[in-house]
Design a protein around this motif. Structure first.
Motif, PDB file in Angstrom:
ATOM      1  N   ASN A 294       2.916   1.929   9.377  1.00  0.00           N
ATOM      2  CA  ASN A 294       1.462   1.890   9.230  1.00  0.00           C
ATOM      3  C   ASN A 294       0.953   2.884   8.185  1.00  0.00           C
ATOM      4  O   ASN A 294      -0.050   3.548   8.386  1.00  0.00           O
ATOM      5  N   ARG A 295       1.635   2.949   7.059  1.00  0.00           N
ATOM      6  CA  ARG A 295       1.245   3.847   5.969  1.00  0.00           C
ATOM      7  C   ARG A 295       0.395   3.063   4.963  1.00  0.00           C
ATOM      8  O   ARG A 295       0.827   2.767   3.861  1.00  0.00           O
ATOM      9  N   THR A 296      -0.823   2.712   5.372  1.00  0.00           N
ATOM     10  CA  THR A 296      -1.659   1.820   4.579  1.00  0.00           C
ATOM     11  C   THR A 296      -2.027   2.392   3.210  1.00  0.00           C
ATOM     12  O   THR A 296      -2.123   1.644   2.242  1.00  0.00           O
ATOM     13  N   GLU A 297      -2.237   3.679   3.113  1.00  0.00           N
ATOM     14  CA  GLU A 297      -2.601   4.265   1.811  1.00  0.00           C
ATOM     15  C   GLU A 297      -1.477   4.070   0.799  1.00  0.00           C
ATOM     16  O   GLU A 297      -1.725   3.761  -0.367  1.00  0.00           O
ATOM     17  N   GLN A 298      -0.241   4.207   1.230  1.00  0.00           N
ATOM     18  CA  GLN A 298       0.904   4.033   0.344  1.00  0.00           C
ATOM     19  C   GLN A 298       1.209   2.560   0.074  1.00  0.00           C
ATOM     20  O   GLN A 298       1.814   2.218  -0.938  1.00  0.00           O
ATOM     21  N   GLN A 299       0.800   1.680   0.980  1.00  0.00           N
ATOM     22  CA  GLN A 299       1.041   0.248   0.800  1.00  0.00           C
ATOM     23  C   GLN A 299       0.374  -0.278  -0.467  1.00  0.00           C
ATOM     24  O   GLN A 299       0.937  -1.141  -1.145  1.00  0.00           O
TER      25      GLN A 299
ATOM     26  N   HIS B 177       2.619   0.373  -3.443  1.00  0.00           N
ATOM     27  CA  HIS B 177       3.932  -0.255  -3.292  1.00  0.00           C
ATOM     28  C   HIS B 177       3.855  -1.777  -3.223  1.00  0.00           C
ATOM     29  O   HIS B 177       4.796  -2.453  -3.653  1.00  0.00           O
ATOM     30  N   PHE B 178       2.768  -2.338  -2.710  1.00  0.00           N
ATOM     31  CA  PHE B 178       2.612  -3.793  -2.783  1.00  0.00           C
ATOM     32  C   PHE B 178       2.484  -4.209  -4.245  1.00  0.00           C
ATOM     33  O   PHE B 178       3.081  -5.202  -4.664  1.00  0.00           O
ATOM     34  N   GLN B 179       1.727  -3.448  -5.028  1.00  0.00           N
ATOM     35  CA  GLN B 179       1.595  -3.765  -6.447  1.00  0.00           C
ATOM     36  C   GLN B 179       2.930  -3.589  -7.162  1.00  0.00           C
ATOM     37  O   GLN B 179       3.330  -4.407  -7.982  1.00  0.00           O
ATOM     38  N   ARG B 180       3.653  -2.516  -6.854  1.00  0.00           N
ATOM     39  CA  ARG B 180       4.969  -2.285  -7.444  1.00  0.00           C
ATOM     40  C   ARG B 180       5.911  -3.430  -7.080  1.00  0.00           C
ATOM     41  O   ARG B 180       6.688  -3.898  -7.911  1.00  0.00           O
TER      42      ARG B 180
ATOM     43  N   ALA C 246      -2.847  -5.960   1.707  1.00  0.00           N
ATOM     44  CA  ALA C 246      -2.261  -6.921   0.771  1.00  0.00           C
ATOM     45  C   ALA C 246      -3.335  -7.834   0.185  1.00  0.00           C
ATOM     46  O   ALA C 246      -3.341  -8.109  -1.021  1.00  0.00           O
ATOM     47  N   LYS C 247      -4.248  -8.294   1.009  1.00  0.00           N
ATOM     48  CA  LYS C 247      -5.328  -9.167   0.538  1.00  0.00           C
ATOM     49  C   LYS C 247      -6.109  -8.466  -0.567  1.00  0.00           C
ATOM     50  O   LYS C 247      -6.398  -9.053  -1.618  1.00  0.00           O
ATOM     51  N   LYS C 248      -6.458  -7.205  -0.353  1.00  0.00           N
ATOM     52  CA  LYS C 248      -7.206  -6.442  -1.365  1.00  0.00           C
ATOM     53  C   LYS C 248      -6.383  -6.269  -2.642  1.00  0.00           C
ATOM     54  O   LYS C 248      -6.908  -6.395  -3.744  1.00  0.00           O
ATOM     55  N   VAL C 249      -5.105  -5.959  -2.480  1.00  0.00           N
ATOM     56  CA  VAL C 249      -4.237  -5.781  -3.652  1.00  0.00           C
ATOM     57  C   VAL C 249      -4.132  -7.097  -4.437  1.00  0.00           C
ATOM     58  O   VAL C 249      -4.281  -7.112  -5.655  1.00  0.00           O
ATOM     59  N   PHE C 250      -3.916  -8.188  -3.728  1.00  0.00           N
ATOM     60  CA  PHE C 250      -3.781  -9.487  -4.386  1.00  0.00           C
ATOM     61  C   PHE C 250      -5.053  -9.897  -5.102  1.00  0.00           C
ATOM     62  O   PHE C 250      -5.009 -10.557  -6.137  1.00  0.00           O
TER      63      PHE C 250
ATOM     64  N   GLY D  69      -8.699  -5.763  -5.910  1.00  0.00           N
ATOM     65  CA  GLY D  69      -9.811  -4.906  -5.535  1.00  0.00           C
ATOM     66  C   GLY D  69      -9.449  -3.544  -5.022  1.00  0.00           C
ATOM     67  O   GLY D  69     -10.317  -2.762  -4.702  1.00  0.00           O
ATOM     68  N   ASP D  70      -8.158  -3.221  -4.931  1.00  0.00           N
ATOM     69  CA  ASP D  70      -7.789  -1.927  -4.362  1.00  0.00           C
ATOM     70  C   ASP D  70      -6.600  -1.349  -5.115  1.00  0.00           C
ATOM     71  O   ASP D  70      -5.586  -0.993  -4.521  1.00  0.00           O
ATOM     72  N   LYS D  71      -6.700  -1.234  -6.414  1.00  0.00           N
ATOM     73  CA  LYS D  71      -5.618  -0.658  -7.216  1.00  0.00           C
ATOM     74  C   LYS D  71      -5.808   0.831  -7.326  1.00  0.00           C
ATOM     75  O   LYS D  71      -6.902   1.317  -7.491  1.00  0.00           O
ATOM     76  N   LYS D  72      -4.691   1.543  -7.228  1.00  0.00           N
ATOM     77  CA  LYS D  72      -4.727   2.999  -7.374  1.00  0.00           C
ATOM     78  C   LYS D  72      -3.854   3.387  -8.518  1.00  0.00           C
ATOM     79  O   LYS D  72      -2.915   2.770  -8.858  1.00  0.00           O
TER      80      LYS D  72
END
Length: 112
Positions: free
Chosen positions: A57-62, A65-68, A102-106, A109-112
């Motif tokens: 449940n490390r959502t901030e790091q997800q 890493h989802f983008q990677r 994941a929805k936000k990354v896809f 809308g949530d790139k860091k």
């Protein structure tokens, strides 16, 4: 040792200013050495890392890493399937949280 490209952001730069050794170790050891080892492909490392981050449940790091993972050849459908699969091993709430990340990354809308 050559460093792989590591995306930079205002948050990362601020952390570098606050904890330079920690960020240096992240860049040099984690991404510069561990991620570059030949025993696993970057795609496999992304799958493993994303699975661990979901289960823990490390959502901030997800986000990163989802983008990677996408950059390393993991498909959106594979990430969604991973999230679904882990609902039964890591718990429903952690998978629900990961699905929202994941929805936000896809959606971009949530790139860091």
């Amino acid at each position: 040792m050559s460093k792989p490209p590591v995306s930079s952001s205002a948050a990362r730069d601020a952390l570098r200013a606050f904890a330079p050794k920690f960020v240096g170790l992240t860049d040099d050891v984690l991404f510069g050495d561990v991620w570059e080892r030949p025993g696993l492909s970057k795609r496999d490392r992304s799958m493993i890392t994303c699975a661990a981050l979901i289960a823990l449940n490390r959502t901030e790091q997800q986000v990163g890493h989802f983008q990677r993972a996408l950059d390393n050849g993991v498909t959106k459908d594979e990430i969604i399937e991973m999230i679904t699969h882990l609902a039964f091993y890591g718990g429903w709430p952690v998978s629900m949280s990961a699905a929202n990340v994941a929805k936000k990354v896809f959606e971009g809308g949530d790139k860091k």
